[in-house]
Scaffold this motif. Structure first.
Motif, mmCIF file in Angstrom:
data_model
loop_
_atom_site.group_PDB
_atom_site.id
_atom_site.type_symbol
_atom_site.label_atom_id
_atom_site.label_comp_id
_atom_site.label_asym_id
_atom_site.label_seq_id
_atom_site.Cartn_x
_atom_site.Cartn_y
_atom_site.Cartn_z
ATOM 1 N N LEU A 52 0.827 -1.205 0.000
ATOM 2 C CA LEU A 52 0.000 0.000 0.000
ATOM 3 C C LEU A 52 0.862 1.256 0.000
ATOM 4 C CD1 LEU A 52 -2.732 1.416 0.181
ATOM 5 C CD2 LEU A 52 -2.649 1.094 2.677
ATOM 6 N N ASP A 53 1.927 1.262 0.800
ATOM 7 C CA ASP A 53 2.821 2.420 0.853
ATOM 8 C C ASP A 53 3.452 2.682 -0.512
ATOM 9 O OD1 ASP A 53 2.259 2.721 3.527
ATOM 10 O OD2 ASP A 53 4.123 1.755 4.224
ATOM 11 N N ALA A 54 3.874 1.615 -1.200
ATOM 12 C CA ALA A 54 4.499 1.775 -2.512
ATOM 13 C C ALA A 54 3.502 2.325 -3.525
ATOM 14 C CB ALA A 54 5.055 0.432 -2.995
ATOM 15 N N LEU A 55 2.265 1.825 -3.469
ATOM 16 C CA LEU A 55 1.228 2.320 -4.388
ATOM 17 C C LEU A 55 0.972 3.802 -4.176
ATOM 18 C CD1 LEU A 55 -2.150 0.457 -5.032
ATOM 19 C CD2 LEU A 55 -1.967 2.943 -5.038
ATOM 20 N N LEU A 56 0.888 4.221 -2.906
ATOM 21 C CA LEU A 56 0.610 5.626 -2.600
ATOM 22 C C LEU A 56 1.802 6.523 -2.932
ATOM 23 C CD1 LEU A 56 -1.219 5.197 0.838
ATOM 24 C CD2 LEU A 56 -2.257 5.715 -1.374
ATOM 25 N N ALA A 57 3.013 5.991 -2.770
ATOM 26 C CA ALA A 57 4.206 6.797 -3.020
ATOM 27 C C ALA A 57 4.473 7.000 -4.509
ATOM 28 C CB ALA A 57 5.420 6.140 -2.363
ATOM 29 N N GLN A 58 4.230 5.953 -5.299
ATOM 30 C CA GLN A 58 4.482 6.025 -6.742
ATOM 31 C C GLN A 58 3.310 5.403 -7.510
ATOM 32 O OE1 GLN A 58 8.568 4.201 -6.817
ATOM 33 N NE2 GLN A 58 9.099 6.143 -7.785
ATOM 34 N N LEU B 297 -9.514 6.613 -10.711
ATOM 35 C CA LEU B 297 -8.217 6.047 -10.327
ATOM 36 C C LEU B 297 -7.331 5.720 -11.521
ATOM 37 C CD1 LEU B 297 -6.341 4.895 -8.146
ATOM 38 C CD2 LEU B 297 -7.621 2.735 -8.285
ATOM 39 N N ALA B 298 -7.905 5.202 -12.587
ATOM 40 C CA ALA B 298 -7.116 4.669 -13.702
ATOM 41 C C ALA B 298 -6.112 5.653 -14.295
ATOM 42 C CB ALA B 298 -8.045 4.137 -14.794
ATOM 43 N N PRO B 299 -6.463 6.936 -14.496
ATOM 44 C CA PRO B 299 -5.478 7.845 -15.090
ATOM 45 C C PRO B 299 -4.267 8.115 -14.194
ATOM 46 C CG PRO B 299 -7.711 8.705 -15.334
ATOM 47 C CD PRO B 299 -7.773 7.576 -14.350
ATOM 48 N N LYS B 300 -4.355 7.749 -12.928
ATOM 49 C CA LYS B 300 -3.294 8.055 -11.971
ATOM 50 C C LYS B 300 -2.354 6.884 -11.725
ATOM 51 C CE LYS B 300 -6.553 11.179 -9.690
ATOM 52 N NZ LYS B 300 -7.321 11.484 -8.457
ATOM 53 N N VAL B 301 -2.666 5.719 -12.303
ATOM 54 C CA VAL B 301 -1.826 4.538 -12.119
ATOM 55 C C VAL B 301 -1.318 4.059 -13.475
ATOM 56 C CG1 VAL B 301 -3.040 3.846 -10.017
ATOM 57 C CG2 VAL B 301 -3.810 2.948 -12.222
ATOM 58 N N ALA B 302 -0.423 3.071 -13.441
ATOM 59 C CA ALA B 302 0.144 2.571 -14.703
ATOM 60 C C ALA B 302 -0.916 1.871 -15.545
ATOM 61 C CB ALA B 302 1.299 1.620 -14.413
ATOM 62 N N ALA B 303 -1.754 1.063 -14.910
ATOM 63 C CA ALA B 303 -2.776 0.322 -15.653
ATOM 64 C C ALA B 303 -3.777 -0.281 -14.684
ATOM 65 C CB ALA B 303 -2.141 -0.788 -16.495
ATOM 66 N N ALA C 193 5.540 -3.119 -13.779
ATOM 67 C CA ALA C 193 4.836 -2.567 -12.629
ATOM 68 C C ALA C 193 5.763 -2.393 -11.429
ATOM 69 C CB ALA C 193 3.670 -3.480 -12.243
ATOM 70 N N GLY C 194 5.636 -1.249 -10.765
ATOM 71 C CA GLY C 194 6.421 -0.996 -9.566
ATOM 72 C C GLY C 194 5.749 -1.504 -8.304
ATOM 73 N N SER C 195 4.447 -1.679 -8.358
ATOM 74 C CA SER C 195 3.682 -2.275 -7.265
ATOM 75 C C SER C 195 2.406 -2.859 -7.858
ATOM 76 C CB SER C 195 3.335 -1.244 -6.178
ATOM 77 O OG SER C 195 2.504 -0.225 -6.695
ATOM 78 N N VAL C 196 1.801 -3.796 -7.126
ATOM 79 C CA VAL C 196 0.612 -4.485 -7.637
ATOM 80 C C VAL C 196 -0.425 -4.603 -6.519
ATOM 81 C CG1 VAL C 196 -0.318 -6.600 -8.644
ATOM 82 C CG2 VAL C 196 1.965 -5.816 -9.297
ATOM 83 N N LEU C 197 -1.643 -4.206 -6.819
ATOM 84 C CA LEU C 197 -2.792 -4.501 -5.959
ATOM 85 C C LEU C 197 -3.662 -5.500 -6.705
ATOM 86 C CD1 LEU C 197 -5.156 -2.058 -4.071
ATOM 87 C CD2 LEU C 197 -6.109 -3.742 -5.654
ATOM 88 N N TYR C 198 -4.070 -6.571 -6.025
ATOM 89 C CA TYR C 198 -5.011 -7.498 -6.641
ATOM 90 C C TYR C 198 -6.173 -7.731 -5.695
ATOM 91 C CZ TYR C 198 -7.312 -11.205 -9.074
ATOM 92 O OH TYR C 198 -8.275 -11.925 -9.739
ATOM 93 N N ALA C 199 -7.395 -7.622 -6.243
ATOM 94 C CA ALA C 199 -8.611 -7.850 -5.465
ATOM 95 C C ALA C 199 -9.423 -8.965 -6.096
ATOM 96 C CB ALA C 199 -9.450 -6.570 -5.386
ATOM 97 N N GLY C 200 -9.821 -9.950 -5.284
ATOM 98 C CA GLY C 200 -10.640 -11.058 -5.762
ATOM 99 C C GLY C 200 -11.525 -11.592 -4.657
ATOM 100 N N ALA D 95 -12.195 4.168 -4.788
ATOM 101 C CA ALA D 95 -12.484 5.608 -4.741
ATOM 102 C C ALA D 95 -11.565 6.321 -3.765
ATOM 103 C CB ALA D 95 -13.956 5.816 -4.364
ATOM 104 N N GLU D 96 -11.309 5.705 -2.626
ATOM 105 C CA GLU D 96 -10.423 6.307 -1.638
ATOM 106 C C GLU D 96 -8.997 6.386 -2.167
ATOM 107 O OE1 GLU D 96 -9.137 8.125 1.850
ATOM 108 O OE2 GLU D 96 -11.128 7.887 0.980
ATOM 109 N N LEU D 97 -8.553 5.342 -2.859
ATOM 110 C CA LEU D 97 -7.217 5.383 -3.460
ATOM 111 C C LEU D 97 -7.129 6.517 -4.481
ATOM 112 C CD1 LEU D 97 -6.451 1.589 -3.982
ATOM 113 C CD2 LEU D 97 -5.242 3.159 -2.445
ATOM 114 N N ALA D 98 -8.177 6.672 -5.296
ATOM 115 C CA ALA D 98 -8.182 7.757 -6.280
ATOM 116 C C ALA D 98 -8.037 9.118 -5.602
ATOM 117 C CB ALA D 98 -9.470 7.705 -7.107
ATOM 118 N N ASP D 99 -8.704 9.291 -4.466
ATOM 119 C CA ASP D 99 -8.587 10.548 -3.738
ATOM 120 C C ASP D 99 -7.191 10.748 -3.173
ATOM 121 O OD1 ASP D 99 -11.218 11.236 -4.203
ATOM 122 O OD2 ASP D 99 -11.957 10.493 -2.268
#
Length: 273
Positions: free
Chosen positions: A16-22, A59-65, A205-212, A266-270
């Motif tokens: 989570l820290d890596a995602l928020l930082a970059q 969120l999508a425009p702010k991350v790699a993919a 990818a510099g970091s990965v979030l996966y939700a399932g 949504a919170e990540l996007a913010d």
């Protein structure tokens, strides 16, 4: 502003820290059914959560993919998710049939190999095997799924069919993927872990979030674990349910179904705005 959940593990916190930082190097990987869309008795009626598109578009425009990784055909997931021609989702990719198919938002086209011949053979034999079971067959083109949710006793039907369906699949060179009151017969060699790993490598990818939410997401969880050991931070999110506990036990963060997943996106996007 609502708060982000606190990961239960240090590895998850690092992810989570890596995602928020970059955020610009982050890959957001998402299952569809049970994660972006509520589970329903008829899979054809499954639709993305009403707030899913707005959260993804923010969120999508702010991350790699953003990659939606699903066992469904890619075109079905695109239709049921409403992903086509949405401003902000130009970098969205749908990896259908566990990665065997790929839909890119930029082109609007699906690329895929030829179907496995065993799928047609299984499709022809299933009616005789399932007669009187109260189940329903979903034809996915490159796979077939036997749903037991409509049977008089869904769990009993699931348990009774698992062995004969596995035998049928094996005879025709296929495997059985169990899920939430569903047994899917599909070709081997691709799973959500392979799809996630290959796409993460493709975009560096510099970091990965996966939700399932389901058993078919466990290979993606394992892929994130492997990425962590090789220096790519990752966060495992479970779209919680009472039907499957395996993901809940391995997840860094557990949220309340698709509603909770959308809130998290949504919170990540913010936060990364």
């Amino acid at each position: 502003m609502s708060s982000l959940p606190t990961p239960a593990t240090q590895a998850g916190q690092d992810g989570l820290d890596a995602l928020l930082a970059q955020p610009g190097t982050a890959l957001i990987g998402l299952d569809f059914d049970g994660t972006l869309a509520p589970i329903v008795a008829d899979p054809e009626l499954a639709r993305a959560h009403p707030r899913a598109l707005s959260a993804l578009a923010a969120l999508a425009p702010k991350v790699a993919a953003v990659a939606v990784i699903t066992g469904r055909p890619a075109e079905v997931a695109v239709r049921n998710g409403g992903f086509a021609d949405v401003p902000g989702l130009e970098h969205l990719v749908v990896l259908g049939h566990y990665g065997a198919e790929r839909w890119d938002a930029r082109s609007g086209k699906v690329t895929a190999p030829e179907p496995h011949p065993g799928v047609a053979a299984v499709r022809a034999e299933l009616p005789g095997l399932l007669d009187g079971s109260g189940t329903w067959v979903e034809d996915k083109g490159r796979a077939v799924a036997v749903h037991t949710r409509r049977a008089a006793d869904p769990q009993a039907a699931f348990d009774a069919l698992r062995e004969p369906l596995t035998e049928l699949a094996t005879r025709h060179g296929l495997i059985v993927e169990p899920g939430r009151m569903v047994l899917e017969l599909r070709p081997p060699g691709m799973d959500k872990g392979v799809a996630l790993s290959e796409f993460a490598r493709e975009i560096d990818a510099g970091s990965v979030l996966y939700a399932g939410d389901d058993l078919g997401d466990l290979p993606a969880y394992s892929a994130v674990d492997t990425l962590r050991t090789t220096g790519t931070p990752g966060l495992l999110v479970c779209s919680g349910s009472d039907e499957v506990t395996e993901l809940r036990e391995r997840a860094d963060v557990v949220v309340d179904g698709p509603e909770g997943v959308v809130d998290l996106l949504a919170e990540l996007a913010d936060r990364v705005g």
